[in-house]
Structures are given as C-alpha cells and as structure tokens.
Design a protein around this motif. Structure first.
Motif, short mmCIF file in Angstrom:
data_model
loop_
_atom_site.label_atom_id
_atom_site.label_comp_id
_atom_site.label_asym_id
_atom_site.label_seq_id
_atom_site.Cartn_x
_atom_site.Cartn_y
_atom_site.Cartn_z
N PRO A 40 0.79 -1.13 0.03
CA PRO A 40 0.00 0.08 0.15
C PRO A 40 0.90 1.29 -0.03
O PRO A 40 2.06 1.43 0.58
N GLY A 41 0.30 2.24 -0.69
CA GLY A 41 1.15 3.72 -0.75
C GLY A 41 2.39 3.76 -1.69
O GLY A 41 3.13 4.83 -1.74
N LYS A 42 2.57 2.71 -2.60
CA LYS A 42 3.67 2.68 -3.38
C LYS A 42 3.33 2.34 -4.77
O LYS A 42 2.41 1.31 -5.10
N VAL A 43 3.98 2.93 -5.73
CA VAL A 43 3.97 2.30 -6.93
C VAL A 43 5.07 1.30 -7.23
O VAL A 43 6.09 1.67 -7.13
N THR A 44 4.57 0.17 -7.70
CA THR A 44 5.47 -0.87 -7.91
C THR A 44 5.54 -1.06 -9.65
O THR A 44 4.51 -1.27 -10.23
N ALA A 45 6.82 -0.74 -10.29
CA ALA A 45 6.80 -0.86 -11.49
C ALA A 45 7.14 -2.08 -12.19
O ALA A 45 8.13 -2.56 -11.66
N LEU A 46 6.44 -2.64 -12.85
CA LEU A 46 6.68 -4.15 -13.75
C LEU A 46 7.47 -3.68 -15.04
O LEU A 46 6.68 -3.35 -15.78
N LEU A 47 8.54 -3.58 -15.17
CA LEU A 47 9.25 -3.00 -16.21
C LEU A 47 9.65 -4.36 -17.10
O LEU A 47 10.43 -5.13 -16.67
N GLY A 48 9.43 -4.34 -18.65
CA GLY A 48 10.16 -5.56 -19.40
C GLY A 48 9.91 -5.17 -20.66
O GLY A 48 8.83 -4.32 -21.01
N PRO A 49 10.38 -5.77 -21.52
CA PRO A 49 10.30 -5.52 -23.03
C PRO A 49 9.00 -6.13 -23.60
O PRO A 49 8.48 -7.12 -22.74
N ASN A 50 8.57 -5.77 -24.71
CA ASN A 50 7.34 -6.65 -25.14
C ASN A 50 7.73 -8.11 -25.19
O ASN A 50 8.79 -8.44 -25.75
N GLY A 51 6.44 -8.62 -24.74
CA GLY A 51 6.58 -9.99 -24.65
C GLY A 51 7.19 -10.72 -23.57
O GLY A 51 7.43 -11.84 -23.61
N ALA A 52 7.49 -9.82 -22.51
CA ALA A 52 8.19 -10.45 -21.33
C ALA A 52 7.23 -11.14 -20.46
O ALA A 52 7.83 -11.91 -19.57
N ALA A 203 2.37 -1.77 -15.08
CA ALA A 203 3.32 -2.50 -16.14
C ALA A 203 3.70 -1.49 -17.19
O ALA A 203 2.75 -0.94 -17.86
N THR A 204 5.08 -1.41 -17.59
CA THR A 204 5.35 -0.47 -18.51
C THR A 204 6.83 -1.12 -19.35
O THR A 204 7.33 -1.85 -18.76
N HIS A 205 7.11 -0.29 -20.49
CA HIS A 205 8.37 -0.49 -21.14
C HIS A 205 9.04 0.56 -21.33
O HIS A 205 10.07 0.81 -21.86
N LEU A 206 8.35 1.72 -20.49
CA LEU A 206 9.09 3.09 -20.75
C LEU A 206 9.93 3.52 -19.24
O LEU A 206 9.24 3.57 -18.19
N PHE A 207 11.13 3.71 -19.35
CA PHE A 207 11.92 4.36 -18.22
C PHE A 207 11.56 5.26 -17.50
O PHE A 207 11.57 5.13 -16.27
N ASP A 208 10.89 6.39 -18.25
CA ASP A 208 10.70 7.67 -17.74
C ASP A 208 9.38 7.65 -16.85
O ASP A 208 8.83 8.38 -16.15
N GLU A 209 8.69 6.44 -16.89
CA GLU A 209 7.43 6.17 -16.00
C GLU A 209 7.82 5.62 -14.77
O GLU A 209 6.86 5.49 -13.75
N VAL A 210 9.18 5.40 -14.34
CA VAL A 210 9.58 4.67 -12.96
C VAL A 210 10.37 5.72 -12.36
O VAL A 210 11.14 6.35 -12.85
N GLU A 211 9.74 6.15 -11.08
CA GLU A 211 10.69 6.99 -10.09
C GLU A 211 11.55 6.37 -9.52
O GLU A 211 11.37 5.20 -9.06
N PRO A 212 12.52 7.17 -8.99
CA PRO A 212 13.83 6.34 -8.14
C PRO A 212 13.14 5.70 -6.99
O PRO A 212 13.95 4.52 -6.47
#
Length: 260
Positions: A40-52, A203-212
C-alpha cells in the motif's frame, strides 16, 4: 540479479502477493516461477520488453486466466479459493480500451458504479471527485467517442477508482499518448498512491514512467531478473541510469523494445 527486500518490509502487509507463478501457452512458457509483493502507498513498476510476460501476469491476477501453479492473493485472499469475491479490492486499467464509445463519460461511470453496487448519489459524488482530480470534470456530458486518447485513458482511470480500491493495476496505460499527457498521468498516479494509500502495479516498457523510489520488478522472458527500489537496482548494476541498468539485466540491445 535479484535484490533482497529490506528487513523492515517484513512488518508491512502486501496488498498483492504473487508466489511461484508459472504459465504456459502450449509448450511455450510465458511466466517462470514469478514471485513479488505490492505494498500500500507505493507504485510498483513492472518493467520489461514487449513479450516479457507482463500482460499474461495481469490476466492471471484479474482471473481472466487461471494460474496452474503458485498462488496469488489480493488483500490476503486467494482468488482460487474466494473466486471473484477476492477481486473486490481491485481496480484495473487494461492495455486495450474498454469504454463504451456511444455513451457519455457520466453514463460509462454510472454503469460501472452500479456493477459495483454503489448507490446513485454516492456514485455521482465519487465520479465528480475522480474526474476533477484528472481535469476531466467539464467533459462529463461528452460522449466517449468525441474524446482523444489521453482523455479516454483518464476516464478509465477514474472508473477504476470509483469503488475506492486497495490495489490498482495499470497495464501499459499510456501507450500512444503524447509526452505531456503521459507525464500528467504518471504524476497523478504516484500522488494518488501516496495520498490514498493505494498499492499500484504499473506495467510499462518506458523508463521515464519509473521514479527512483518506486518498487521495481524487472521481468524478461517470463522471469524476474531484478527487484528492489528502482534507485537501488540501478546502483547495484553499476549503471548510470535505469536504461543502462535494464540493458545490463536483460542483455543485448533493449532499445528496440524499451524507450526512455
């Protein structure tokens, strides 16, 4: 390379827990022993290429597919045991648009609210509040067909939030949108996670959508290859930025599938 969860994380209760989940399409393995938690209270980014395997994973969490192995719990409940009752705390924005184009924004949202058992007055209050937060209040009477892609996405996000979910799933929600619209949606969702204590799986494949400070799961060919806070994953690889870390983690040239 996998980063261990911080020690104090054991005191926190995940709103989504995925444990040892695998999935096959015939003889092809789409997910291979995937495990992670969303808090709760956090964004979890699922980062991977297409088809991952990102969309397959979302299909399992939302019960569009049944998981043959492992366990998935939403707010402590397994859908395999509780059925669709386990999906009550869940809000979803799928990659493919799902609004009725010939209904107005208000009609779309009212219809969804009725499916969730919300009374008309309460539904309208929540609708106006959600649309106002997304700068969409003035478009409430417009037919969805007349809206551009960015505005349609904002309506879908508002719809997913009407029933005050504890967990919000976003499957590539900014595909095809211009940079200012993407930036506004990213900023809004991060602020929403903090202010409403919602767990978000993005879920994303874009780096700039992920915060540190986001929790990060890097997935490649159906396997989790790294996890931890985004800034820690970058530091552990020795890369200068997330793009560099990602290329080191999955090997080869990631630029064909993932963008800055």
């Amino acid at each position: 390379m996998q980063k261990q969860a911080p020690k104090d994380e054991s005191a926190r209760i995940p709103v989504l827990s995925v444990k040892n989940v695998s999935y096959w399409y015939g003889s092809k393995r789409a997910l291979d022993d995937v495990s992670f938690d969303v808090y709760p209270g956090k964004v979890t980014a699922l980062l991977g290429p297409n088809g991952a395997g990102k969309t397959t994973l979302f299909s399992l969490i939302t019960r569009l597919f049944d998981s043959p192995t492992g366990r998935i719990e939403i707010d402590g409940r397994s859908a395999a045991e509780w059925g669709f009752k386990a999906l009550g705390p869940l809000g979803v924005v799928f990659q493919q648009p799902t609004l009725d184009l010939d209904l107005t924004v208000k009609q779309n949202l009212r219809y969804f609210a009725s499916l969730r058992g919300l009374k008309r007055k309460e539904a309208d209050e929540r609708m106006l509040r959600a649309l106002k937060a997304l700068d969409m209040e003035e478009r409430i009477a417009e037919k969805v067909r007349s809206l551009n892609g960015g505005h349609r996405r904002r309506v879908e996000i508002a719809r997913a939030l009407l029933h005050s979910p504890k967990l919000l799933l976003l499957d590539e929600p900014t595909i095809g949108l211009d940079v200012p619209t993407r930036t506004a949606i990213v900023r809004h969702i991060h602020g929403l996670a903090r202010s409403e204590n919602i767990g978000v799986l993005w879920a994303t494949h874009l780096f700039d959508e992920v915060e540190p400070d986001d929790d990060l799961i890097v997935i490649d060919r159906g396997r989790v290859v790294a996890r931890g806070e985004a800034k820690d994953v970058v530091a552990e690889t020795g890369a200068k930025d997330l793009g560099g870390a990602f290329r080191l983690l999955i090997g080869g040239d990631a630029e064909e599938d993932v963008a800055a």
